[in-house]
Design an enzyme around this catalytic site. Structure first.
Site, PDB file in Angstrom:
ATOM      1  N   GLU A   1       0.840  -1.201   0.000  1.00 16.88           N
ATOM      2  CA  GLU A   1       0.000   0.000   0.000  1.00 16.88           C
ATOM      3  C   GLU A   1       0.876   1.253   0.000  1.00 16.88           C
ATOM      4  OE1 GLU A   1      -4.155  -0.839   2.133  1.00 16.88           O
ATOM      5  OE2 GLU A   1      -2.460  -1.385   3.413  1.00 16.88           O
TER       6      GLU A   1
ATOM      7  N   GLU B   1      -4.121  -9.196   3.487  1.00 12.26           N
ATOM      8  CA  GLU B   1      -4.902  -8.887   4.695  1.00 12.26           C
ATOM      9  C   GLU B   1      -6.127  -9.786   4.868  1.00 12.26           C
ATOM     10  OE1 GLU B   1      -2.689  -5.049   3.811  1.00 12.26           O
ATOM     11  OE2 GLU B   1      -3.646  -6.656   2.662  1.00 12.26           O
TER      12      GLU B   1
END
Length: 684
Positions: free
Chosen positions: A109, A129
């Site tokens: 990210e 995730e």
């Protein structure tokens, strides 16, 4: 003496480019000090006229292989990662991510928030995730989707896929592949961007057909068993095309924060750390060097072990007792690679190279070259002992001698050799080239360096290697045996096989115990029961339904009937009258008045049984750590990952209720049932 802490982020200038280096070994996790350092570095870049661009790079072996998971179970401190990424995007000067090793989770990210991404040829990127019970929480669902589209983003994020550099470049996730030094290449690329900003968040989502998106969504929900993180990730990804970026980012963060504090994420984090703990060496000794493997027994298990070894880059000698059996085993391996090639999983060249490292023999003299000899013959002590006598005669001095056994006594096998210190158990799970679990079993005389070699081999084979002591069934089958017995007790009490299987599938198991037994073959358990019959206490509660099924030729799927009937390979949805008659007869002989057994009772009795046996395994030293038991059950027995394992489950229960229920269960289980000391599992 200077005792000031070493900064987690260090900066130095290469003329007009600021190099921002992350120092947080071993994986450069995005902990609080890293986030603070990155934010300060971006602020310095903005206010320093001499610097026209920046490069973010990781020190050591990786870029940033994720966030600090230890922070996720408590309130996060500022600055949080979205604030760091917002500062990078708001900066008037371009910032390039230089990726080597792994950029995963928050690390990827962060990279997606930069103006460009330069990677070396061996890097991997991804957003795992969802596999940890959350969704990406720092813009991953929005920025990735803007690069690859909704359908592909659903596939990548919901599966937690790790994407290698070449594929990432093709997808537009990597902007440049460094041919030489990564840092030099990234600095040069940053200079080329001077005066330009390339914000992924400002890009539009690629156009796709509704059918493409629907297909990807259905596949992800099916593979993810419609777990909440999968559902939430899909909703966040689809929002990239329908909501303003600021609104979508805020919604993503809110969902991330809710899920990371939930029970599922807590269980998955527990398992994440348990897996890493299990793989740590349990002895200080260095492993013996090994480069050549011999596998004795070319059946399904032996062929699978050979394939796993070939896939790990090792030369393999496959041995059998006669030419016909050997040729069947070699053909199994060749067929496997031919299928992989036809499916596009590996190239023809890769398959050819692996097959070239495989040889076969029926001559025991050929064992002399092997560093590790793995026996994978019939699961019968006398047969294995006969094989080990031959291994002892022909294997070279210092070779590690391993038996692949599910239940048998390692010491009894080692006793027929002149070198019991070289003998170890390697309990592979079928199919051995697919299943990740490997129980590494130490015998009474196993040398520490031999145990270390077993663990090192497991790591090279890409297995989840768990050390354990020598006892009946080791960790996994010992618990599974107790679990299966409790399920049989519930048949006598009033349940039907489908009641038990359905309740446990609803809990999250891939299959129930009776469906598993049919698939494996009831004759396997029947043979083990007969072998132990002479030592069984007649006062012990014993359910003989399986024995009677086998006596009637109902061995499971392979005979068309077991607990269930099978037509064209498809199982009936319920047990038939013949099975129910045997079960009712068992209840009558036990003197049990049959009653409905509800799903909640089925699940709790199974869990209590597992917890009780886990306590005994720890008390007896069969399991080294309580968390190892969770790793074994999840990776080898279909225990749902999102429940964390039986030990984690127990730690979430009110202690007094757990103790009371276990006492009642042990009493109901009859003569010989023993109450374990659950404090060994709970007091951590």
């Amino acid at each position: 003496m200077n005792t000031s802490p070493i900064p987690a982020v260090r900066c130095h200038a290469q003329n007009d480019v600021l190099v921002i280096e992350i120092h947080n070994p071993p994986i450069n996790a995005g902990a609080l000090e890293v986030r603070r350092g990155l934010l300060q570095a971006v602020e310095s870049l903005e206010c320093t006229p001499e610097w026209q661009a920046a490069v973010i790079i990781g020190a050591g072996a990786t870029f940033m292989a994720g966030s600090d998971l230890k922070e996720f179970g408590k309130p996060l401190e500022d600055p949080q990662l979205p604030a760091v990424i917002a500062a990078i995007e708001a900066c008037s000067k371009p910032i390039v991510a230089a990726i080597h090793g792994a950029a995963l989770g928050g690390g990827f990210e962060l990279a997606l928030g930069c103006d460009a991404r330069v990677a070396d040829e061996k890097a991997v990127v991804g957003l795992p995730e969802v596999t940890l019970g959350m969704i990406p929480g720092a813009g991953g669902t929005q920025r990735l989707t803007r690069r690859v589209g909704i359908a592909r983003a659903i596939g990548l994020i919901c599966a937690g896929t790790r994407v290698p550099t070449l594929e990432a470049s093709r997808l537009g996730l990597i902007d440049h592949i460094a041919q030489g030094d990564l840092r030099t290449s990234a600095v040069q690329f940053a200079r080329q961007l001077q005066g330009r900003k390339c914000r992924v968040a400002e890009e539009t989502v690629p156009q796709e057909s509704p059918q493409q998106i629907q297909k990807a969504q259905e596949a992800a929900l099916r593979a993810g068993r419609q777990r909440p993180p999968v559902v939430a990730a899909i909703e966040a990804i689809k929002a990239a095309a329908t909501q303003p970026i600021a609104q979508a980012l805020q919604a993503e963060r809110e969902v991330f924060n809710r899920l990371r504090l939930g029970a599922e994420a807590h269980a998955l984090r527990h398992l994440f750390f348990a897996e890493r703990q299990a793989m740590k060496p349990s002895v200080d000794d260095a492993p013996r060097p090994f480069s050549r493997i011999a596998v004795i027994g070319a059946g399904t298990m032996g062929s699978g072990i050979a394939i796993a070894s070939l896939d790990a880059g090792l030369p393999v000698l496959l041995m059998e007792q006669d030419d016909a059996a050997l040729e069947r085993g070699l053909q199994r391996v060749r067929d496997h690679y031919a299928q992989r090639v036809s499916q596009g999983k590996i190239s023809v060249e890769a398959a050819t190279e692996r097959e070239a490292r495989l040889s076969g023999a029926t001559d025991w003299q050929r064992l002399g070259d092997a560093d590790v000899v793995i026996e994978a013959v019939f699961e019968e002590l006398a047969v294995k002992q006969a094989v080990f006598r031959q291994i002892d005669l022909h294997a070279k001095a210092g070779a590690v001698l391993a038996t692949n056994t599910s239940y048998l006594d390692i010491d009894a096998i080692a006793s027929v050799t002149r070198r019991p210190g070289d003998v170890i158990g390697l309990h592979f799970f079928s199919p051995a080239n697919v299943m990740k679990l490997l129980e590494v079993v130490r015998g009474r005389e196993t040398s520490p360096d031999v145990l270390a070699t077993g663990m090192a081999l497991g790591k090279q084979l890409h297995k989840m290697a768990v050390p354990c002591g020598n006892a009946f069934g080791f960790i996994g089958n010992r618990i599974y045996d107790a679990y299966r017995r409790q399920c049989e007790y519930m048949l006598e009490d009033g349940a039907w096989p489908e009641d038990v299987d359905r309740a446990l599938q609803d809990f999250g198991f891939a299959m129930g115990p009776f469906a598993v037994a049919d698939m494996s073959g009831l004759d396997i358990a029947w043979r083990m029961r007969r072998a132990r019959a002479a030592t069984r206490d007649p006062r012990e509660r014993y359910v003989d339904v399986l024995d009677h099924l086998c006596e009637r030729g109902r061995m499971g799927r392979k005979t068309g009937a077991g607990y269930y009937c099978y037509t064209d390979g498809k199982a009936s949805t319920a047990s038939d009258e013949a099975v129910r008659g045997l079960i009712v007869d068992a209840s009558v002989r036990r003197g049990v008045a049959r009653r409905p057994v509800l799903p909640e009772e089925i699940t709790r009795r199974v869990m209590l049984t597992m917890v009780n046996e886990a306590a005994w395994l720890l008390a007896e030293g069969v399991a080294l750590r309580a968390t190892d038991i969770d790793v074994v059950l999840v990776h080898g027995y279909g225990f749902p990952r999102w429940e964390g394992g039986p030990v984690h489950w127990a730690r979430q229960q009110p202690r007094s209720a757990l103790q009371c229920d276990m006492e009642f269960l042990v009493q109901a289980s009859g003569h010989g049932a023993r109450l374990g000391n659950i404090s060994l599992l709970l007091d951590v």
